[in-house]
Design a protein around this motif. Structure first.
Motif, PDB file in Angstrom:
ATOM      1  N   GLU A 189      41.748  34.910  35.036  1.00 44.24           N
ATOM      2  CA  GLU A 189      42.278  35.567  36.263  1.00 44.24           C
ATOM      3  C   GLU A 189      41.680  36.973  36.295  1.00 44.24           C
ATOM      4  N   GLY A 190      40.972  37.135  37.339  1.00 49.64           N
ATOM      5  CA  GLY A 190      40.583  38.512  37.510  1.00 49.64           C
ATOM      6  C   GLY A 190      38.882  38.720  37.185  1.00 49.64           C
ATOM      7  N   LEU A 191      38.271  37.560  36.671  1.00 55.10           N
ATOM      8  CA  LEU A 191      36.927  37.630  36.049  1.00 55.10           C
ATOM      9  C   LEU A 191      36.052  36.992  37.354  1.00 55.10           C
ATOM     10  N   SER A 192      35.281  37.950  37.768  1.00 54.47           N
ATOM     11  CA  SER A 192      34.375  37.622  38.790  1.00 54.47           C
ATOM     12  C   SER A 192      33.016  36.930  38.210  1.00 54.47           C
ATOM     13  N   THR A 193      32.167  36.378  38.979  1.00 52.73           N
ATOM     14  CA  THR A 193      30.960  35.894  38.601  1.00 52.73           C
ATOM     15  C   THR A 193      30.073  36.964  38.349  1.00 52.73           C
ATOM     16  N   LYS A 194      30.067  37.924  39.144  1.00 59.10           N
ATOM     17  CA  LYS A 194      29.158  39.142  39.231  1.00 59.10           C
ATOM     18  C   LYS A 194      29.420  39.800  37.879  1.00 59.10           C
ATOM     19  N   VAL A 195      30.658  40.079  37.571  1.00 62.63           N
ATOM     20  CA  VAL A 195      30.942  40.826  36.268  1.00 62.63           C
ATOM     21  C   VAL A 195      30.499  40.171  35.162  1.00 62.63           C
ATOM     22  N   LEU A 196      31.137  38.693  35.168  1.00 64.95           N
ATOM     23  CA  LEU A 196      30.639  37.922  34.122  1.00 64.95           C
ATOM     24  C   LEU A 196      29.094  37.879  33.901  1.00 64.95           C
ATOM     25  N   ASN A 197      28.520  37.614  34.820  1.00 67.99           N
ATOM     26  CA  ASN A 197      26.830  37.708  34.672  1.00 67.99           C
ATOM     27  C   ASN A 197      26.395  38.796  33.965  1.00 67.99           C
ATOM     28  N   GLU A 198      26.976  40.140  34.263  1.00 72.07           N
ATOM     29  CA  GLU A 198      26.344  41.288  33.703  1.00 72.07           C
ATOM     30  C   GLU A 198      26.842  41.296  32.311  1.00 72.07           C
TER      31      GLU A 198
ATOM     32  N   THR B 158      36.901  38.785  25.797  1.00 70.53           N
ATOM     33  CA  THR B 158      37.503  37.434  26.289  1.00 70.53           C
ATOM     34  C   THR B 158      36.508  36.465  26.420  1.00 70.53           C
ATOM     35  N   VAL B 159      34.983  36.968  26.504  1.00 71.94           N
ATOM     36  CA  VAL B 159      34.046  35.893  26.912  1.00 71.94           C
ATOM     37  C   VAL B 159      33.813  35.203  25.264  1.00 71.94           C
ATOM     38  N   TYR B 160      34.130  36.034  24.136  1.00 66.24           N
ATOM     39  CA  TYR B 160      33.956  35.599  22.815  1.00 66.24           C
ATOM     40  C   TYR B 160      34.910  34.267  22.570  1.00 66.24           C
ATOM     41  N   GLN B 161      36.321  34.925  23.008  1.00 62.96           N
ATOM     42  CA  GLN B 161      37.227  33.897  23.057  1.00 62.96           C
ATOM     43  C   GLN B 161      36.966  32.606  23.574  1.00 62.96           C
ATOM     44  N   LEU B 162      36.529  32.644  24.829  1.00 62.26           N
ATOM     45  CA  LEU B 162      36.328  31.511  25.627  1.00 62.26           C
ATOM     46  C   LEU B 162      35.293  30.707  24.852  1.00 62.26           C
ATOM     47  N   LEU B 163      34.175  31.186  24.458  1.00 64.06           N
ATOM     48  CA  LEU B 163      33.230  30.550  23.710  1.00 64.06           C
ATOM     49  C   LEU B 163      33.811  29.927  22.535  1.00 64.06           C
ATOM     50  N   GLN B 164      34.672  30.332  21.875  1.00 66.13           N
ATOM     51  CA  GLN B 164      35.162  30.011  20.668  1.00 66.13           C
ATOM     52  C   GLN B 164      36.090  28.670  20.973  1.00 66.13           C
ATOM     53  N   HIS B 165      36.682  28.638  22.164  1.00 60.69           N
ATOM     54  CA  HIS B 165      37.340  27.518  22.775  1.00 60.69           C
ATOM     55  C   HIS B 165      36.518  26.533  23.525  1.00 60.69           C
ATOM     56  N   GLY B 166      35.389  26.497  23.175  1.00 64.52           N
ATOM     57  CA  GLY B 166      34.287  25.444  23.994  1.00 64.52           C
ATOM     58  C   GLY B 166      34.277  25.778  25.316  1.00 64.52           C
ATOM     59  N   LYS B 167      34.500  26.770  26.060  1.00 65.57           N
ATOM     60  CA  LYS B 167      34.007  27.244  27.358  1.00 65.57           C
ATOM     61  C   LYS B 167      32.892  27.992  27.448  1.00 65.57           C
ATOM     62  N   ASN B 168      31.655  27.123  27.623  1.00 62.91           N
ATOM     63  CA  ASN B 168      30.462  27.732  27.212  1.00 62.91           C
ATOM     64  C   ASN B 168      29.568  27.833  28.537  1.00 62.91           C
ATOM     65  N   ARG B 169      30.082  27.368  29.808  1.00 65.08           N
ATOM     66  CA  ARG B 169      29.511  27.464  30.963  1.00 65.08           C
ATOM     67  C   ARG B 169      30.012  28.642  31.950  1.00 65.08           C
ATOM     68  N   PRO B 170      29.245  29.293  32.590  1.00 58.91           N
ATOM     69  CA  PRO B 170      29.924  30.488  33.440  1.00 58.91           C
ATOM     70  C   PRO B 170      30.977  30.049  34.200  1.00 58.91           C
ATOM     71  N   GLY B 171      30.736  28.930  35.019  1.00 56.90           N
ATOM     72  CA  GLY B 171      31.714  28.409  36.086  1.00 56.90           C
ATOM     73  C   GLY B 171      33.080  28.176  35.319  1.00 56.90           C
ATOM     74  N   GLU B 172      32.977  27.620  34.184  1.00 56.11           N
ATOM     75  CA  GLU B 172      34.280  27.426  33.416  1.00 56.11           C
ATOM     76  C   GLU B 172      35.023  28.636  33.123  1.00 56.11           C
ATOM     77  N   MET B 173      34.009  29.750  32.762  1.00 50.38           N
ATOM     78  CA  MET B 173      34.618  30.810  32.220  1.00 50.38           C
ATOM     79  C   MET B 173      35.352  31.480  33.385  1.00 50.38           C
ATOM     80  N   VAL B 174      34.836  31.392  34.749  1.00 53.10           N
ATOM     81  CA  VAL B 174      35.394  32.288  35.744  1.00 53.10           C
ATOM     82  C   VAL B 174      36.645  31.587  36.108  1.00 53.10           C
ATOM     83  N   LYS B 175      36.645  30.179  36.018  1.00 52.81           N
ATOM     84  CA  LYS B 175      37.982  29.445  36.403  1.00 52.81           C
ATOM     85  C   LYS B 175      39.118  29.740  35.332  1.00 52.81           C
ATOM     86  N   SER B 176      38.814  29.997  34.282  1.00 54.14           N
ATOM     87  CA  SER B 176      39.738  29.918  33.184  1.00 54.14           C
ATOM     88  C   SER B 176      40.388  31.546  33.133  1.00 54.14           C
TER      89      SER B 176
END
Length: 113
Positions: free
Chosen positions: A52-61, A32-50
């Motif tokens: 559902e169910g993705l938390s900041t802690k899990v994303l950072n890991e 999912t992170v790779y898909q977000l990056l492919q669509h221009g979402k490269n900041r952690p805050g944008e990723m979490v907001k984009s």
């Protein structure tokens, strides 16, 4: 007299790359992170907001593991407030092509069943 010489040695799986693939597929958010990056979402805050169910802690890991493997690069900008962005490295591009190949193989397997 035995003249048959063994010319092949036992072949083993490539340890580091196999562990990398296993870790990435084992993390349910990496693709999912790779898909977000492919669509221009490269900041952690944008990723979490984009997603559902993705938390900041899990994303950072997830991002940390990808940076350790050299798949992603973390860019920290000296600004206030701090800005952090992630990008796929050249090595990461190669790795993602391998993952795409595995996905195609899976699709072929499913189509054949």
């Amino acid at each position: 007299m035995n003249t048959n010489k063994k010319i092949f040695s036992r072949k083993s799986a490539p340890e580091r790359s196999a562990r990398m693939v296993e870790t990435i597929y084992g993390c349910k958010w990496s693709l999912t992170v790779y898909q977000l990056l492919q669509h221009g979402k490269n900041r952690p805050g944008e990723m979490v907001k984009s997603v559902e169910g993705l938390s900041t802690k899990v994303l950072n890991e997830c991002l940390r593991k990808n940076v350790e493997f050299g798949i992603l690069q973390k860019n920290v900008y000296p600004e206030v407030p701090p800005r952090v962005e992630y990008a796929v490295t050249d090595f990461g591009q190669k790795f993602l092509r391998i993952l795409d190949g595995l996905e195609q193989l899976q699709n072929e397997l499913e189509a054949g069943l």
